[in-house]
Design an enzyme around this catalytic site. Structure first.
Site, PDB file in Angstrom:
ATOM      1  N   CYS A  18      79.104  53.553  41.503  1.00  0.00           N
ATOM      2  CA  CYS A  18      80.131  52.990  40.739  1.00  0.00           C
ATOM      3  C   CYS A  18      81.097  54.457  40.265  1.00  0.00           C
ATOM      4  O   CYS A  18      80.352  55.234  40.455  1.00  0.00           O
ATOM      5  CB  CYS A  18      80.166  52.097  39.677  1.00  0.00           C
ATOM      6  N   ARG A  69      84.250  55.319  45.076  1.00  0.00           N
ATOM      7  CA  ARG A  69      82.836  55.153  44.859  1.00  0.00           C
ATOM      8  C   ARG A  69      82.723  53.714  44.686  1.00  0.00           C
ATOM      9  O   ARG A  69      81.400  53.033  44.279  1.00  0.00           O
ATOM     10  CB  ARG A  69      82.692  55.747  43.455  1.00  0.00           C
ATOM     11  N   ASN A 122      76.815  53.530  35.597  1.00  0.00           N
ATOM     12  CA  ASN A 122      76.730  53.674  36.806  1.00  0.00           C
ATOM     13  C   ASN A 122      75.406  54.004  37.038  1.00  0.00           C
ATOM     14  O   ASN A 122      74.517  55.087  36.656  1.00  0.00           O
ATOM     15  CB  ASN A 122      77.873  54.898  37.487  1.00  0.00           C
ATOM     16  N   LYS A 177      81.521  57.041  62.817  1.00  0.00           N
ATOM     17  CA  LYS A 177      83.051  57.008  62.372  1.00  0.00           C
ATOM     18  C   LYS A 177      83.700  55.666  62.634  1.00  0.00           C
ATOM     19  O   LYS A 177      84.564  55.089  62.046  1.00  0.00           O
ATOM     20  CB  LYS A 177      83.953  58.094  62.978  1.00  0.00           C
ATOM     21  N   GLU A 205      82.377  52.701  60.722  1.00  0.00           N
ATOM     22  CA  GLU A 205      82.701  52.843  59.329  1.00  0.00           C
ATOM     23  C   GLU A 205      84.254  52.027  58.890  1.00  0.00           C
ATOM     24  O   GLU A 205      84.278  51.298  58.031  1.00  0.00           O
ATOM     25  CB  GLU A 205      82.649  54.141  58.759  1.00  0.00           C
ATOM     26  N   HIS A 216      67.435  52.545  80.442  1.00  0.00           N
ATOM     27  CA  HIS A 216      66.081  51.774  79.893  1.00  0.00           C
ATOM     28  C   HIS A 216      66.532  50.746  79.001  1.00  0.00           C
ATOM     29  O   HIS A 216      65.705  50.349  77.953  1.00  0.00           O
ATOM     30  CB  HIS A 216      65.341  52.954  79.263  1.00  0.00           C
TER      31      HIS A 216
HETATM   32  C1  G6P Z   1      77.818  57.949  52.111  1.00  0.00           C
HETATM   33  C2  G6P Z   1      79.345  58.229  52.663  1.00  0.00           C
HETATM   34  C3  G6P Z   1      79.315  59.206  53.851  1.00  0.00           C
HETATM   35  C4  G6P Z   1      78.036  60.189  53.539  1.00  0.00           C
HETATM   36  C5  G6P Z   1      76.975  59.786  53.173  1.00  0.00           C
HETATM   37  C6  G6P Z   1      76.203  60.929  52.487  1.00  0.00           C
HETATM   38  O1  G6P Z   1      77.243  56.906  53.199  1.00  0.00           O
HETATM   39  O2  G6P Z   1      80.098  57.150  52.964  1.00  0.00           O
HETATM   40  O3  G6P Z   1      80.232  59.662  54.441  1.00  0.00           O
HETATM   41  O4  G6P Z   1      77.899  61.059  54.950  1.00  0.00           O
HETATM   42  O5  G6P Z   1      77.108  58.886  52.221  1.00  0.00           O
HETATM   43  O6  G6P Z   1      76.843  61.470  51.360  1.00  0.00           O
HETATM   44  P1  G6P Z   1      76.703  63.011  50.942  1.00  0.00           P
HETATM   45  O7  G6P Z   1      77.525  63.004  49.826  1.00  0.00           O
HETATM   46  O8  G6P Z   1      75.047  63.059  50.692  1.00  0.00           O
HETATM   47  O9  G6P Z   1      76.942  63.910  51.983  1.00  0.00           O
END
Ligand code: G6P
Length: 612
Positions: free
Chosen positions: A2, A27, A100, A491, A494, A510
């Site tokens: 959060c 977040r 959080n 990508k 997501e 395979h």
């Molecule tokens: C989340 C985000 C990704 C990111 C991953 C790791 O899943 O959506 O975009 O790659 O966390 O985050 P970090 O801050 O550790 O690179």
């Protein structure tokens, strides 16, 4: 994961809090709420859904309090609903809390408090906190200035799990207490006002001076002061840190979405990350590092450990470390690594890649490696983030704030920084000079080539219109291009919600080829010269079965074979992922827009994953 915001000063708190939440929405966006201290006591306004819903709440404009806390939620315990939204109060409505993290022993604490006569109105783990604080506050017979702090400290001693907490109390209307363990929290120092936030960008327009709180530390904020205490409630001193990011870098700046802006910021992000590393001498230096030939020669392996896109940067890093530095290299996702009883010792160098520096699994994996005696190195985009404070060494990407949930400029900056790190190692190890110099030259030329690639990649917009309604897309690559296929596929999932799979092209036969039928889209990346023919054969196999094909390449291929080809500039295959990912970032972006989705805030995802 959060987001939390806090304000104490002379201005009306509510607009500042809501503004901060809007910037932290990446977040989590299941619900939002604020709590302020008003003339008649604590007020709470909250609702499920996006932060902007707060503007519609009756009475929100009448709030005049100049101290308040706020929260935007990514639901863990309890579904998104009004009653599960933060802030939460204790039964007597004396304390208001935002949190959080996850309180792992909340069942136990709930039972304890229920036996003492407390009632719970939500399904959240958080609601135990204000009630526990109330319990200790009432038990404390001393009525001095630190009574509020003692109650918070005693409550926190009972908590297991992770937390960044802000707490206000109607009996102490001129202060706010914050504390943290394994969840991020920064304190922004202003002129006659102070701020709290989970991340720096949310309060960058108010201040560039920040205090960083360590685990188990407490801070009491008033309008004019911030006092720090350690876990034994001894007074401690802290210095502010200044951040060079400017406020405009956390704005959309005329772009429709943060993601698009961040894709187009890649030439600058890479330029800044390369910085002065190759400027003067022939040797590349990292001021922060002091590795010796003896140490690097003694390594049994390098481990890259990370999550999500950052892990994909590690996959590219493995290719460079093994080929350039001749050091065996493994890559693992942090959430698997930490439970694997990994083979790590004092001859292993563990490199943790994390844009935010706050990903819970990555931090836990780092702590584990330290226990096992390994040296740890953090690669992060956020100065002073948790991971950089835990690691033995830290080096930084200079991508600026990345706001869109789907990572773009942070990824390419991570790849370039790891490539520079490999050059640094190879120089210390006195390895092949020609290979080192060739890579250096290509890195220096990268920003220009990214600019070119961005122009060429605009062409994928047309292709996105053809495929945006599809259910499945496949991504193929060999060698380093397989890592790019993985990132391209992630990508797409997501932000477009299209099911996608990435596969090493040679593995197609395979299993996955059974799924290829008329009209299925297959995206392939071809940048490794010695693998061109093999890739073409694999693509031919899917064309035969009716696939639509998009090829991203810097090699000489017969473009007539494919439905679309994006010809990117040539570069060293160690760093070609920085160019070949760009058309794939834009493809996902345009598909998401075509579907009318929220590109920057995809459903169920959050940018900074501070829960395990
Ligand atoms: C989340 C985000 C990704 C990111 C991953 C790791 O899943 O959506 O975009 O790659 O966390 O985050 P970090 O801050 O550790 O690179």
């Amino acid at each position: 994961m959060c987001g939390i915001v806090g304000y104490i000063g002379n201005q009306k708190a509510s607009p500042i809090l809501i503004n901060g939440l809007l910037r932290l929405e990446y977040r989590g966006y299941d619900s939002a709420g604020i709590s302020t201290i008003e003339k008649n006591g604590l007020s709470i306004m909250k609702d499920k859904g996006r932060v902007k819903n707060l503007y519609n709440l009756e009475g929100i404009d009448n709030l005049t309090g100049t101290i308040g806390i706020a929260h935007t939620r990514w639901a863990t315990h309890g579904k998104p609903s009004q009653e599960n939204s933060h802030p939460h109060m204790d039964n007597s409505k004396t304390f208001s809390v935002v949190h959080n993290g996850i309180i792992e022993n909340y069942h136990e604490l709930r039972n304890f408090l229920t036996e003492k006569g407390y009632t719970f109105y939500s399904q959240t783990d958080t609601e135990v906190i204000p009630n526990l604080v109330h319990y200790y506050y009432n038990k404390d017979e001393k009525n001095d200035d630190l009574k509020f702090l003692r109650a918070v400290k005693n409550a926190c001693s009972d908590l297991k799990g992770s937390y960044a907490i802000e707490i206000i109390c109607k009996n102490h209307p001129n202060c706010m207490i914050v504390t943290r363990k394994d969840s991020p929290l920064v304190i922004g120092k202003g002129e006659n006002e102070n701020y709290i936030s989970s991340d720096i960008p949310a309060i960058l327009s108010f201040t560039k001076n920040f205090y960083l709180l360590d685990d188990f530390e407490f801070a009491i904020l008033t309008t004019n002061s911030v006092d720090f205490y350690n876990k034994n409630l001894e007074h401690i001193q802290k210095e502010t840190k200044s951040i060079e990011w400017n406020a405009a870098s956390a704005e959309k700046d005329g772009y429709e979405d943060f993601m698009l802006k961040e894709i187009y910021e890649q030439p600058t992000a890479i330029r800044e990350t390369i910085g002065a590393k190759f400027n003067d001498s022939s040797k590349c230096e990292f001021d922060e590092l002091n590795f010796t030939k003896e140490y690097l020669s003694s390594l049994n392996k390098i481990y890259f450990i990370a999550c999500g896109t950052a892990m994909h940067a590690g996959l590219v890093g493995k290719n460079i470390m093994e080929k350039l530095c001749k050091i065996p290299t493994e890559v693992d996702v942090a959430s698997e690594f930490r439970y694997r009883d990994p083979l790590v010792d004092n001859k292993t160098l563990c490199i943790f890649i994390s844009q935010s520096g706050e990903t819970a699994d990555t931090i836990a994996a780092l702590k584990l490696c330290k226990e096992k005696g390994a040296k740890t190195l953090a690669v992060s985009n956020v100065i002073g983030s948790s991971i950089t404070r835990e690691a033995d060494y830290s080096i930084y990407t200079h991508a600026g704030p990345e706001i869109a949930v789907a990572s773009t400029k942070a990824y390419t900056s991570q790849v370039v920084l790891v490539a520079i790190l490999a050059i640094y190692f190879a120089q210390i190890l006195e390895l092949d000079n020609k290979q080192i110099n060739d890579l250096k030259k290509d890195i220096i030329e990268l920003p220009k080539k990214i600019e070119e690639t961005l122009k060429i990649s605009e062409n994928v917009k047309g292709f996105s219109k053809k495929i945006y309604q599809e259910k499945d897309v496949f991504f193929l690559g060999r060698g380093v291009d397989e890592a790019v296929a993985k990132e391209g596929s992630l990508k797409l999932k997501e932000i477009s919600y299209i099911h996608s799979e990435s596969y090493p092209a040679g593995e197609l036969k395979h299993g996955p080829i059974a799924l290829i039928e008329n009209g299925i889209t297959v995206v392939s990346i071809i940048t490794e010269k010695h693998l061109v023919e093999k890739m073409i054969s694999n693509i031919q196999e899917v064309i035969t079965r009716g696939a639509k094909t998009l090829v991203i390449t810097n090699q000489n291929v017969d473009e007539n074979m494919f439905d679309m080809t994006i010809k990117i500039p040539e570069t060293n295959s160690f760093i070609s992922p920085i160019l070949s990912i760009i058309p794939l970032q834009l493809l996902s972006y345009y598909i998401s827009k075509e579907k009318g989705l929220d590109v920057d805030k995809p459903r169920n995802l959050a940018k900074s994953v501070t829960v395990e």
